[in-house]
Write a protein that holds these residues in place. Structure first.
Motif, PDB file in Angstrom:
ATOM      1  N   ARG A 139      10.895   1.288 -11.632  1.00  0.00           N
ATOM      2  CA  ARG A 139      12.178   2.130 -11.269  1.00  0.00           C
ATOM      3  C   ARG A 139      12.084   2.998  -9.945  1.00  0.00           C
ATOM      4  O   ARG A 139      13.078   2.757  -9.551  1.00  0.00           O
ATOM      5  CB  ARG A 139      12.263   2.758 -12.276  1.00  0.00           C
ATOM      6  N   ALA A 140      10.811   3.684 -10.877  1.00  0.00           N
ATOM      7  CA  ALA A 140      10.598   4.302  -9.009  1.00  0.00           C
ATOM      8  C   ALA A 140      10.591   4.100  -7.307  1.00  0.00           C
ATOM      9  O   ALA A 140      11.676   4.606  -7.103  1.00  0.00           O
ATOM     10  CB  ALA A 140       8.840   5.329  -9.048  1.00  0.00           C
ATOM     11  N   TYR A 141      10.518   2.903  -7.299  1.00  0.00           N
ATOM     12  CA  TYR A 141      10.133   1.900  -5.900  1.00  0.00           C
ATOM     13  C   TYR A 141      12.034   1.488  -6.042  1.00  0.00           C
ATOM     14  O   TYR A 141      11.913   2.445  -4.911  1.00  0.00           O
ATOM     15  CB  TYR A 141       9.602   0.806  -6.535  1.00  0.00           C
ATOM     16  N   ARG A 142      12.738   1.225  -6.660  1.00  0.00           N
ATOM     17  CA  ARG A 142      13.621   1.089  -5.773  1.00  0.00           C
ATOM     18  C   ARG A 142      14.578   2.349  -6.519  1.00  0.00           C
ATOM     19  O   ARG A 142      15.201   2.892  -4.345  1.00  0.00           O
ATOM     20  CB  ARG A 142      14.561   0.373  -7.607  1.00  0.00           C
ATOM     21  N   ARG A 143      14.268   2.979  -6.208  1.00  0.00           N
ATOM     22  CA  ARG A 143      14.836   4.537  -6.721  1.00  0.00           C
ATOM     23  C   ARG A 143      14.504   5.154  -5.265  1.00  0.00           C
ATOM     24  O   ARG A 143      15.355   6.348  -4.981  1.00  0.00           O
ATOM     25  CB  ARG A 143      15.175   5.572  -7.667  1.00  0.00           C
ATOM     26  N   GLU A 144      13.504   5.525  -5.059  1.00  0.00           N
ATOM     27  CA  GLU A 144      12.475   6.317  -3.665  1.00  0.00           C
ATOM     28  C   GLU A 144      12.639   5.301  -2.257  1.00  0.00           C
ATOM     29  O   GLU A 144      12.707   6.042  -1.774  1.00  0.00           O
ATOM     30  CB  GLU A 144      11.568   7.218  -4.622  1.00  0.00           C
ATOM     31  N   TRP A 145      11.278   4.375  -2.839  1.00  0.00           N
ATOM     32  CA  TRP A 145      10.846   3.829  -2.163  1.00  0.00           C
ATOM     33  C   TRP A 145      12.414   2.962  -0.817  1.00  0.00           C
ATOM     34  O   TRP A 145      11.597   2.741   0.611  1.00  0.00           O
ATOM     35  CB  TRP A 145       9.960   3.205  -2.267  1.00  0.00           C
ATOM     36  N   ALA A 153       0.817  -1.427   0.508  1.00  0.00           N
ATOM     37  CA  ALA A 153      -0.090   0.027  -0.635  1.00  0.00           C
ATOM     38  C   ALA A 153       1.192   1.488   0.203  1.00  0.00           C
ATOM     39  O   ALA A 153       0.200   1.906  -1.000  1.00  0.00           O
ATOM     40  CB  ALA A 153      -1.178  -0.170   1.249  1.00  0.00           C
ATOM     41  N   GLY A 154       1.785   1.351   1.000  1.00  0.00           N
ATOM     42  CA  GLY A 154       2.318   2.318   0.848  1.00  0.00           C
ATOM     43  C   GLY A 154       3.055   2.989  -0.156  1.00  0.00           C
ATOM     44  O   GLY A 154       3.413   4.554  -0.042  1.00  0.00           O
ATOM     45  N   PRO A 155       4.055   2.395  -0.994  1.00  0.00           N
ATOM     46  CA  PRO A 155       4.446   2.545  -2.439  1.00  0.00           C
ATOM     47  C   PRO A 155       3.900   3.052  -2.818  1.00  0.00           C
ATOM     48  O   PRO A 155       4.021   4.496  -3.783  1.00  0.00           O
ATOM     49  CB  PRO A 155       5.489   1.239  -2.488  1.00  0.00           C
ATOM     50  N   TYR A 156       2.800   2.924  -3.365  1.00  0.00           N
ATOM     51  CA  TYR A 156       1.645   3.211  -3.721  1.00  0.00           C
ATOM     52  C   TYR A 156       1.153   4.700  -3.764  1.00  0.00           C
ATOM     53  O   TYR A 156       1.178   5.551  -4.410  1.00  0.00           O
ATOM     54  CB  TYR A 156       0.596   2.935  -4.349  1.00  0.00           C
ATOM     55  N   LEU A 157       1.114   4.841  -2.076  1.00  0.00           N
ATOM     56  CA  LEU A 157       0.160   6.065  -1.605  1.00  0.00           C
ATOM     57  C   LEU A 157       1.172   7.392  -1.774  1.00  0.00           C
ATOM     58  O   LEU A 157       0.916   8.306  -2.503  1.00  0.00           O
ATOM     59  CB  LEU A 157      -0.196   6.416  -0.393  1.00  0.00           C
ATOM     60  N   HIS A 158       2.595   6.385  -2.043  1.00  0.00           N
ATOM     61  CA  HIS A 158       4.175   7.349  -2.360  1.00  0.00           C
ATOM     62  C   HIS A 158       4.297   8.280  -3.262  1.00  0.00           C
ATOM     63  O   HIS A 158       4.729   8.704  -3.960  1.00  0.00           O
ATOM     64  CB  HIS A 158       5.008   7.331  -1.398  1.00  0.00           C
ATOM     65  N   LEU A 159       3.838   7.072  -4.660  1.00  0.00           N
ATOM     66  CA  LEU A 159       4.693   6.952  -5.387  1.00  0.00           C
ATOM     67  C   LEU A 159       3.956   7.428  -6.896  1.00  0.00           C
ATOM     68  O   LEU A 159       3.977   8.674  -7.606  1.00  0.00           O
ATOM     69  CB  LEU A 159       5.458   5.634  -5.828  1.00  0.00           C
ATOM     70  N   LEU A 202      12.944   3.123   3.193  1.00  0.00           N
ATOM     71  CA  LEU A 202      12.946   2.724   4.604  1.00  0.00           C
ATOM     72  C   LEU A 202      13.928   1.708   4.424  1.00  0.00           C
ATOM     73  O   LEU A 202      13.755   0.430   5.280  1.00  0.00           O
ATOM     74  CB  LEU A 202      11.923   1.749   3.529  1.00  0.00           C
ATOM     75  N   ALA A 203      15.115   2.549   4.237  1.00  0.00           N
ATOM     76  CA  ALA A 203      16.526   1.534   4.631  1.00  0.00           C
ATOM     77  C   ALA A 203      16.648   1.622   5.484  1.00  0.00           C
ATOM     78  O   ALA A 203      17.781   0.987   6.128  1.00  0.00           O
ATOM     79  CB  ALA A 203      17.147   2.376   3.910  1.00  0.00           C
ATOM     80  N   ASP A 204      16.350   2.156   7.290  1.00  0.00           N
ATOM     81  CA  ASP A 204      16.418   1.902   7.875  1.00  0.00           C
ATOM     82  C   ASP A 204      15.859   1.140   8.741  1.00  0.00           C
ATOM     83  O   ASP A 204      16.063  -0.276  10.086  1.00  0.00           O
ATOM     84  CB  ASP A 204      16.282   3.434   9.030  1.00  0.00           C
ATOM     85  N   ARG A 205      14.661   0.486   8.107  1.00  0.00           N
ATOM     86  CA  ARG A 205      13.280  -0.481   9.258  1.00  0.00           C
ATOM     87  C   ARG A 205      13.585  -0.967   7.873  1.00  0.00           C
ATOM     88  O   ARG A 205      14.010  -2.046   9.018  1.00  0.00           O
ATOM     89  CB  ARG A 205      11.643   0.172   8.472  1.00  0.00           C
ATOM     90  N   TYR A 206      14.027  -1.653   6.957  1.00  0.00           N
ATOM     91  CA  TYR A 206      14.187  -3.307   6.138  1.00  0.00           C
ATOM     92  C   TYR A 206      15.507  -3.227   5.414  1.00  0.00           C
ATOM     93  O   TYR A 206      16.067  -2.894   3.780  1.00  0.00           O
ATOM     94  CB  TYR A 206      12.895  -3.026   4.989  1.00  0.00           C
ATOM     95  N   PRO A 207      16.970  -3.358   6.354  1.00  0.00           N
ATOM     96  CA  PRO A 207      18.059  -2.971   5.300  1.00  0.00           C
ATOM     97  C   PRO A 207      18.023  -4.025   4.608  1.00  0.00           C
ATOM     98  O   PRO A 207      17.583  -5.169   5.197  1.00  0.00           O
ATOM     99  CB  PRO A 207      18.990  -3.755   6.755  1.00  0.00           C
TER     100      PRO A 207
END
Length: 210
Positions: free
Chosen positions: A88-94, A53-59, A98-103
């Motif tokens: 591409r946007a998911y990899r570039r932005e999402w 859900a979150g990546p779609y709400l954001h992107l 969330l890097a700290d949450r999901y390394p």
């Protein structure tokens, strides 16, 4: 999720607003276990919404719609008109967001949480050649008490019309094969099976946006 009773007069569909974020996340986790409640299934109840859900709400907030009943958000549809651009946007932005949450793991996944996090770090899994003719895709969820009232059909057609205006000729969904109710819902709306080799636990369905 098929229509069996008329929608109540208080139910309405509108575009997503940032203030709807927590309600969408709550609905997502309550329906994330093949349509059932996934709360407590993972270490964080935000894990499934953060992926689906979150990546779609954001992107792609312009393609996010919510169902409200007496001003309470009780369902939603999110997605994209262009899966390749979304990946591409998911990899570039999402993923960085969330890097700290999901390394990213340094070993193969061993737990359900790690399996989901591995999916998060591989959005390219969405790019299957068999789906190229169905560039849009979506996720749709409604709280159980608001299913089987025609709301799902209205949400999906709202999304389909929006993606058609964005230039997508067709859309697809990847649904958990065990979710028989979802399969009936999509069949009633004209979806057909898209054969995909080794689809794992998913069945892929598609239809035109118009």
């Amino acid at each position: 999720m098929s229509s069996t009773t008329p929608p109540p007069a208080t139910a309405a569909i509108r575009r997503y607003r940032p203030t709807d974020h927590d309600a969408v996340y709550d609905i997502c986790v309550r329906t994330a276990d093949a349509g059932g409640d996934a709360r407590g299934r993972y270490a964080s109840d935000d894990l499934m919404p953060d992926l689906f859900a979150g990546p779609y709400l954001h992107l792609q907030p312009d393609l996010a719609f919510v169902l409200t009943d007496a001003d309470r958000v009780v369902g939603y549809v999110v997605g994209t008109a262009d899966t390749s651009a979304f990946v591409r946007a998911y990899r570039r932005e999402w993923i960085p967001r969330l890097a700290d949450r999901y390394p990213e793991a340094t070993r193969p996944p061993r737990t359900p949480d790690e399996e989901m996090i591995a999916l998060h770090h591989h959005p390219e899994r969405l790019l299957l050649p068999e789906l190229a003719g169905y560039p849009a895709h979506l996720h749709i969820d409604l709280l159980p008490e608001h299913q089987r009232r025609g709301h799902g059909r209205r949400l999906l057609e709202t999304f389909a019309s929006a993606t058609a205006r964005a230039g997508a000729p067709a859309l697809h969904v990847g649904m958990v094969t065990a979710n028989a109710a979802a399969r009936r819902f999509y069949a009633a709306l004209g979806f057909h099976v898209i054969p995909v080799p080794d689809p794992g636990p998913l069945t892929y369905l598609g239809r035109a946006t118009g």
